[in-house]
Write a protein that holds these residues in place. Structure first.
Motif, PDB file in Angstrom:
ATOM      1  N   GLY A  87      41.490  54.878  10.454  1.00 32.86           N
ATOM      2  CA  GLY A  87      40.539  55.086  10.531  1.00 32.86           C
ATOM      3  C   GLY A  87      40.235  56.265   9.840  1.00 32.86           C
ATOM      4  O   GLY A  87      38.421  55.938   9.580  1.00 32.86           O
ATOM      5  N   SER A  88      40.249  57.169  10.898  1.00 34.31           N
ATOM      6  CA  SER A  88      38.823  58.094  10.960  1.00 34.31           C
ATOM      7  C   SER A  88      39.134  58.676   9.204  1.00 34.31           C
ATOM      8  O   SER A  88      38.055  59.537   9.218  1.00 34.31           O
ATOM      9  CB  SER A  88      39.521  59.379  12.313  1.00 34.31           C
ATOM     10  OG  SER A  88      41.179  59.965  11.846  1.00 34.31           O
ATOM     11  N   VAL A 145      40.993  48.464  10.787  1.00 41.33           N
ATOM     12  CA  VAL A 145      41.688  49.017   9.385  1.00 41.33           C
ATOM     13  C   VAL A 145      42.600  47.468   8.607  1.00 41.33           C
ATOM     14  O   VAL A 145      42.879  47.787   7.096  1.00 41.33           O
ATOM     15  CB  VAL A 145      42.122  50.197   9.283  1.00 41.33           C
ATOM     16  CG1 VAL A 145      42.740  50.653   8.411  1.00 41.33           C
ATOM     17  CG2 VAL A 145      41.747  51.145   9.924  1.00 41.33           C
TER      18      VAL A 145
HETATM   19  P1  ADP Z   1      37.855  51.717  16.561  1.00 45.03           P
HETATM   20  O1  ADP Z   1      38.829  50.912  18.181  1.00 45.03           O
HETATM   21  O2  ADP Z   1      38.947  53.056  17.051  1.00 45.03           O
HETATM   22  O3  ADP Z   1      37.162  52.323  16.836  1.00 45.03           O
HETATM   23  P2  ADP Z   1      37.956  49.510  14.879  1.00 45.03           P
HETATM   24  O4  ADP Z   1      39.674  48.842  14.732  1.00 45.03           O
HETATM   25  O5  ADP Z   1      37.150  49.233  15.359  1.00 45.03           O
HETATM   26  O6  ADP Z   1      37.910  50.724  15.686  1.00 45.03           O
HETATM   27  O7  ADP Z   1      38.294  49.411  13.373  1.00 45.03           O
HETATM   28  C1  ADP Z   1      37.291  50.779  12.796  1.00 45.03           C
HETATM   29  C2  ADP Z   1      37.708  51.107  12.184  1.00 45.03           C
HETATM   30  O8  ADP Z   1      38.061  50.885  10.941  1.00 45.03           O
HETATM   31  C3  ADP Z   1      36.666  52.610  11.441  1.00 45.03           C
HETATM   32  O9  ADP Z   1      37.655  53.770  10.651  1.00 45.03           O
HETATM   33  C4  ADP Z   1      36.947  52.203   9.231  1.00 45.03           C
HETATM   34  O10 ADP Z   1      36.629  53.369   8.933  1.00 45.03           O
HETATM   35  C5  ADP Z   1      38.182  51.723   9.365  1.00 45.03           C
HETATM   36  N1  ADP Z   1      37.881  50.121   8.082  1.00 45.03           N
HETATM   37  C6  ADP Z   1      36.771  49.085   8.535  1.00 45.03           C
HETATM   38  N2  ADP Z   1      36.870  48.508   7.437  1.00 45.03           N
HETATM   39  C7  ADP Z   1      38.302  49.692   6.990  1.00 45.03           C
HETATM   40  C8  ADP Z   1      38.357  48.707   5.022  1.00 45.03           C
HETATM   41  N3  ADP Z   1      38.200  47.331   4.744  1.00 45.03           N
HETATM   42  N4  ADP Z   1      39.406  49.280   4.977  1.00 45.03           N
HETATM   43  C9  ADP Z   1      40.017  50.768   5.445  1.00 45.03           C
HETATM   44  N5  ADP Z   1      39.699  50.702   6.648  1.00 45.03           N
HETATM   45  C10 ADP Z   1      38.364  49.971   7.347  1.00 45.03           C
END
Ligand code: ADP
Length: 497
Positions: free
Chosen positions: A308-309, A410
């Motif tokens: 996600g980063s 993600v």
């Molecule tokens: P963490 O628990 O590590 O903070 P999360 O499970 O909350 O992560 O997910 C957040 C990540 O998901 C963010 O880095 C964001 O960029 C990514 N993200 C959110 N929605 C989407 C999407 N539709 N497509 C791709 N990435 C996504």
């Protein structure tokens, strides 16, 4: 009177409390953010008292905002960021230093010294881990070395060590419990995952007094009473403790040997249930996933640093994406990747490459490469990196993958989930619940107090919301994957300094 489970999920950026019912539905939730402290480059800390305050505020707020009586809580569960290290004085109950977060690298020199002395193989065999600042042991050593008088206080039996679960159980029990579970203990690099006890030889190498360490119990177990508001005079118990990745594996229903979950968040965390077997691996980690019914279940673990980063990078730095949710549609505009690859080695590459020094690279650009190609290459890179880890897991464990259970932010990306299914030639299943970690921890607590009778009972409540099945041929996907391997190879050759 209907009963509920209260789950506490203490993470790196926030603390959460969630109330679940018997059908695994969320009745209410409360969340508070926590500040991270960055005292030096590569150091990451938090105020341990703030961690506790955020949890206690979540509990107070959630119980005040629902009309559930405190007596209706059948049990409390704790799941937590793993490895994070806290040391406190048991006379004052106050931490002697900030909580050192799992990401923090301040004990790098201590690790290098251990490696120079040739302890790699010994630590790896006993703990299932690689010597690295990531794990608690050298963080604890660092606190004893760097806080004035700490070693003397430790030698005199005044100090207590704990990961976040231990700290929270201590505070929730009004300073009565000094406990942890096997899953958290096995991420400290002081716990022998074969003998299932703190390892005397490692403690002696690190000069850590045994008296600092918590007692270790099963992940599903009645630990003791919760003594804080609104439970102060009631008989409501802490009934489970498990590290976040273990809880997610449990919440995903990965109870069979060979079942794998991948949490796609900032990075990816992949865990495979390996049953009663510890897989010896140079490139992946082995830990106790959970300990229930008198026996441990082990897991093989690998992680991907940038997932996600990298999407956030496209939004914040490259600025070709305004929000993450648009990335799926952009990628779908192309029928093919047209040989454009991104290797998101922003902080190096994890398993199976373990290359600290390489940096992100892009390949195959032509005059017609546009934002869709770059978005697609970024999404594909998350799937390729996950396959790198899964291929290695399957090779080292001799197991076969039947389905990949996925969770994390993600997984909202349909293009990526479909691509992952194609690339692995297997089903990818997204669960109905968006709170898999807290749910897994809730299941563990429920089992301890017969809220659910057994795992079969729990399985009835687990539901997938969406499954993706391969639509592209294996030959085509292998062609894509070969391109990735070539890109990684070229990326790793480009090194400066
Ligand atoms: P963490 O628990 O590590 O903070 P999360 O499970 O909350 O992560 O997910 C957040 C990540 O998901 C963010 O880095 C964001 O960029 C990514 N993200 C959110 N929605 C989407 C999407 N539709 N497509 C791709 N990435 C996504």
């Amino acid at each position: 009177m209907e009963k509920y489970i209260l789950s506490i999920d203490q993470g790196t950026t926030s603390s959460r409390a969630i109330i679940f019912n018997k059908q695994s539905q969320i009745i209410s939730q409360q969340q508070y953010e926590i500040k991270q402290i960055f005292p030096h480059d590569g150091w990451v800390e938090m105020d341990a008292n703030e961690i506790w305050r955020s949890v206690s505020s979540c509990i107070t707020a959630i119980m005040l905002k629902t009309d559930i009586d405190a007596q209706q809580i059948a049990g409390i569960s704790i799941t937590n960021q793993r490895e994070t290290t806290i040391v406190w004085d048991k006379r004052t109950h106050l931490p002697i230093y900030n909580a050192i977060i799992w990401q923090s690298r301040q004990s790098r020199d201590i690790c290098n010294e251990l490696k120079d002395k040739g302890y790699d193989a010994l630590f790896n065999y006993k703990t299932g881990l690689k010597i690295d600042p990531y794990f608690s042991a050298t963080k604890l050593r660092w606190i004893l070395d760097n806080v004035k008088g700490a070693q003397d206080l430790a030698d005199d039996g005044h100090l207590m060590f704990g990961t976040v679960d231990t700290w929270l159980a201590y505070k929730l029990s009004n300073h009565k419990l000094h406990v942890t579970d096997y899953s958290n203990a096995s991420r400290t690099m002081m716990f022998n995952i074969r003998d299932l006890k703190w390892d005397d030889e490692i403690l002696s190498i690190l000069n850590i007094p045994y008296s600092l360490l918590p007692d270790v119990y099963p992940s599903s177990y009645v630990y003791g009473k919760c003594s804080v508001y609104p439970f102060s005079n009631l008989n409501v118990n802490i009934c489970s403790i498990a590290g976040d990745q273990s809880a997610a594996l449990f919440g995903q229903g990965c109870y069979e040997v060979g079942s794998v979950k991948n949490t796609y968040g900032t990075g990816c965390f992949l865990l495979m249930n390996t049953g009663n077997k510890i897989i010896e691996s140079d490139n992946l980690l082995s830990s106790v996933a959970w300990y229930i019914d008198g026996k441990p279940t082990y897991a093989l673990e690998g992680s991907v640093f940038s997932a996600g980063s990298s999407i956030k990078w496209l939004i914040d730095e490259v600025k070709i994406l305004s929000e993450a949710s648009l990335s799926s549609e952009m990628a779908k505009k192309l029928d093919d990747n047209e040989n454009v690859y991104l290797v998101p080695a922003f902080v190096g590459l994890g398993a199976p490459y373990w290359d600290d020094m390489c940096r992100g690279s892009m390949f195959g650009l032509t005059r017609s490469t546009n934002d869709n190609h770059i978005v697609r290459a970024t999404l594909e890179s998350i799937a390729y990196q996950s396959r790198d880890v899964i291929d290695l897991m399957l090779k080292e464990s001799n197991l076969v993958l039947n389905s990949l259970k996925v969770d994390g932010g993600v997984t909202k990306n349909d293009f990526l989930m479909q691509f992952q299914s194609d690339l692995l030639q297997t089903e990818v299943a997204v669960p109905k619940s968006s709170e898999i970690t807290a749910l897994g921890s809730c299941y563990l607590a429920g089992l301890a107090v017969n809220y659910w009778n057994d795992i079969e009972d729990i399985k009835q409540t687990i539901a997938s919301s969406k499954t993706f099945n391969p639509q592209n041929t294996e030959a085509m996907m292998d062609y894509y994957y070969d391109g990735w391997l070539l890109a990684v190879d070229c990326c790793r050759k480009f090194k400066r300094n």
